[in-house]
Design a protein around this motif. Structure first.
Motif, short mmCIF file in Angstrom:
data_model
loop_
_atom_site.label_atom_id
_atom_site.label_comp_id
_atom_site.label_asym_id
_atom_site.label_seq_id
_atom_site.Cartn_x
_atom_site.Cartn_y
_atom_site.Cartn_z
N CYS A 31 -16.08 -7.98 -8.49
CA CYS A 31 -15.88 -9.24 -8.99
C CYS A 31 -15.50 -9.24 -10.70
O CYS A 31 -16.37 -8.85 -11.32
CB CYS A 31 -17.51 -10.21 -8.84
SG CYS A 31 -17.16 -10.55 -7.51
N GLU A 76 -11.84 -17.92 0.52
CA GLU A 76 -13.07 -18.81 -0.55
C GLU A 76 -13.55 -19.43 0.35
O GLU A 76 -13.57 -19.91 1.55
CB GLU A 76 -11.97 -18.66 -0.36
CG GLU A 76 -12.34 -20.11 -2.13
CD GLU A 76 -11.16 -20.41 -2.49
OE1 GLU A 76 -11.73 -21.26 -3.37
OE2 GLU A 76 -10.34 -19.95 -3.07
N ARG A 79 -15.19 -23.12 -5.28
CA ARG A 79 -15.46 -22.23 -6.09
C ARG A 79 -15.76 -24.14 -7.40
O ARG A 79 -16.11 -24.82 -6.48
CB ARG A 79 -13.53 -22.58 -6.27
CG ARG A 79 -13.37 -23.85 -6.14
CD ARG A 79 -11.76 -23.80 -6.58
NE ARG A 79 -11.01 -22.51 -5.96
CZ ARG A 79 -9.43 -21.93 -6.33
NH1 ARG A 79 -9.52 -21.98 -6.92
NH2 ARG A 79 -10.06 -20.96 -6.01
N TYR A 92 -16.89 -20.21 -11.86
CA TYR A 92 -17.59 -19.83 -10.36
C TYR A 92 -16.74 -19.30 -9.02
O TYR A 92 -15.53 -20.48 -9.00
CB TYR A 92 -19.38 -21.22 -9.75
CG TYR A 92 -19.78 -20.13 -8.60
CD1 TYR A 92 -20.43 -18.99 -8.94
CD2 TYR A 92 -20.26 -20.69 -7.67
CE1 TYR A 92 -22.00 -18.72 -8.18
CE2 TYR A 92 -20.75 -20.13 -6.45
CZ TYR A 92 -21.60 -19.53 -6.95
OH TYR A 92 -21.45 -18.38 -5.63
N GLU A 94 -16.46 -18.46 -4.73
CA GLU A 94 -17.55 -17.89 -3.71
C GLU A 94 -17.09 -17.34 -2.40
O GLU A 94 -15.74 -18.27 -2.33
CB GLU A 94 -18.60 -18.44 -3.26
CG GLU A 94 -19.80 -18.29 -2.19
CD GLU A 94 -21.02 -19.18 -2.16
OE1 GLU A 94 -21.00 -19.73 -0.85
OE2 GLU A 94 -21.69 -20.02 -3.24
N THR A 96 -16.23 -14.78 0.85
CA THR A 96 -17.04 -13.97 2.23
C THR A 96 -16.28 -12.96 2.47
O THR A 96 -14.24 -12.87 1.89
CB THR A 96 -16.38 -14.34 3.84
OG1 THR A 96 -16.07 -15.07 4.46
CG2 THR A 96 -17.78 -15.30 3.41
N ARG A 101 -21.46 -12.61 1.86
CA ARG A 101 -21.09 -13.45 1.48
C ARG A 101 -20.93 -12.75 0.03
O ARG A 101 -22.46 -12.68 -0.99
CB ARG A 101 -21.86 -14.76 1.15
CG ARG A 101 -21.79 -15.90 0.99
CD ARG A 101 -20.18 -16.16 0.46
NE ARG A 101 -20.12 -17.22 2.15
CZ ARG A 101 -20.67 -18.43 2.20
NH1 ARG A 101 -21.19 -19.34 1.67
NH2 ARG A 101 -21.01 -18.80 3.82
N GLY A 103 -20.90 -14.37 -4.36
CA GLY A 103 -20.61 -15.26 -5.42
C GLY A 103 -20.20 -14.64 -6.76
O GLY A 103 -21.40 -13.51 -7.36
N CYS A 104 -18.95 -15.04 -7.64
CA CYS A 104 -18.99 -14.24 -8.36
C CYS A 104 -18.96 -15.16 -9.67
O CYS A 104 -18.78 -16.26 -10.05
CB CYS A 104 -17.28 -14.09 -8.84
SG CYS A 104 -16.42 -13.17 -10.40
N ARG A 131 -27.40 -23.75 -5.80
CA ARG A 131 -26.44 -23.17 -4.85
C ARG A 131 -27.37 -21.97 -4.84
O ARG A 131 -27.06 -21.61 -3.81
CB ARG A 131 -25.63 -22.77 -5.99
CG ARG A 131 -24.74 -22.12 -4.84
CD ARG A 131 -24.09 -22.55 -3.27
NE ARG A 131 -23.10 -22.15 -2.39
CZ ARG A 131 -23.57 -22.18 -1.60
NH1 ARG A 131 -24.37 -22.93 -1.14
NH2 ARG A 131 -22.62 -21.58 -0.79
N VAL A 142 -26.00 -11.59 1.29
CA VAL A 142 -25.15 -12.31 -0.17
C VAL A 142 -25.55 -11.28 -1.61
O VAL A 142 -26.38 -10.85 -1.45
CB VAL A 142 -25.65 -13.84 0.00
CG1 VAL A 142 -25.42 -14.64 -1.82
CG2 VAL A 142 -25.77 -14.56 0.47
N LEU A 144 -25.33 -12.29 -5.92
CA LEU A 144 -23.99 -12.74 -6.69
C LEU A 144 -24.05 -11.76 -7.81
O LEU A 144 -25.02 -11.60 -8.73
CB LEU A 144 -25.32 -14.15 -7.23
CG LEU A 144 -26.31 -14.38 -5.72
CD1 LEU A 144 -26.83 -15.62 -6.25
CD2 LEU A 144 -24.65 -15.63 -5.28
#
Length: 258
Positions: A31, A76, A79, A92, A94, A96, A101, A103-104, A131, A142, A144
């Protein structure tokens, strides 16, 4: 599965450093933040030549986030964050990768504080936390990952007294981060390094790198499903010492197959 986060501080200016790091460490997912490149200026060909697929959310001169994947194309899933249609910052993304999953995020700096920029930082954190609340209970893993611009604890800064008024370390910022964690997220680097001073950022000025005057502001938060798979976390600290490098060092976690 190795997942890394890296604020590259201009993806085109630091491209040789980025490509070298990818070749040396071969994360499965990377990321990136602070691309500082418009959507059409992202160096897709060079990234592809390095062996990575990518999705990205660019912005001319500022911000920008990307998710790179070695095993296949990231899918994706979103966003930007809901809650403020007037917020046009590219902060932001996101997607997979396999069953994970990701999230960047590139959270606002917020300085000077108090002020409008700090208010924006706290509002953005609230929207991100909303979120995160939707993702934390997922049965799938997930992560982040990103530059949170949050110093969570005194242990995470070389001189706590000198940072008390900074937006990264103000009580409001730290409280918001604790609220996020309380949803059930695991701060992977801190979890595996309890009581240990670990930095991810060293400013370019005042000989910060030479003096090890660092901060821990790049974080990977894992939901319970991902936390069960956590086997390692660390910082590629040596990258900060390379020529023409970012002021951040890549930070990563390893998840066992699940």
């Amino acid at each position: 599965m190795k997942i890394a986060t890296y604020n590259v501080n201009s993806v085109n200016a630091r491209l040789p450093v980025l490509v070298r790091w990818l070749a040396d460490t071969q994360p499965d997912v990377a990321c990136l933040q602070e691309l500082k490149a418009a959507q059409e200026k992202f160096p897709f060909d060079a990234i592809r030549e390095a062996g990575y697929h990518a999705i990205w959310h660019g912005q001319k001169a500022w911000n920008g986030v990307a998710i790179l994947a070695r095993g296949g194309e990231p899918v994706e899933t979103g966003r930007g964050l809901a809650g403020d249609p007037d917020d046009l910052h590219s902060r932001y993304l996101e997607g997979t990768v396999g069953s994970v999953r990701v999230g960047c995020l590139y959270l606002p700096n917020g300085n000077p504080a108090p002020g409008p920029k700090f208010d924006y930082k706290l509002r953005w954190l609230e929207r991100f936390t909303a979120r995160a609340a939707e993702l934390v209970a997922s049965p799938n893993s997930v992560v982040l990952a990103g530059d949170y611009n949050v110093i969570p604890e005194e242990l995470d800064v070389y001189n706590p007294a000198g940072w008390e008024a900074d937006a990264l370390f103000r009580p409001e910022t730290r409280a918001a981060y604790r609220t996020l964690l309380a949803q059930g997220w695991t701060d992977a680097l801190r979890h595996l390094n309890p009581g240990k001073q670990v930095f991810t950022f060293w400013d370019y000025t005042s000989g910060a790198w030479r003096r090890n005057a660092g901060l821990r502001i790049d974080h990977l938060l894992l939901n319970p499903a991902a936390a069960k798979r956590l086997t390692a976390a660390g910082v590629d600290r040596d990258v900060r010492g390379w020529e023409k490098t970012s002021d951040h060092a890549p930070t990563w976690v390893e998840l066992q197959d699940g």
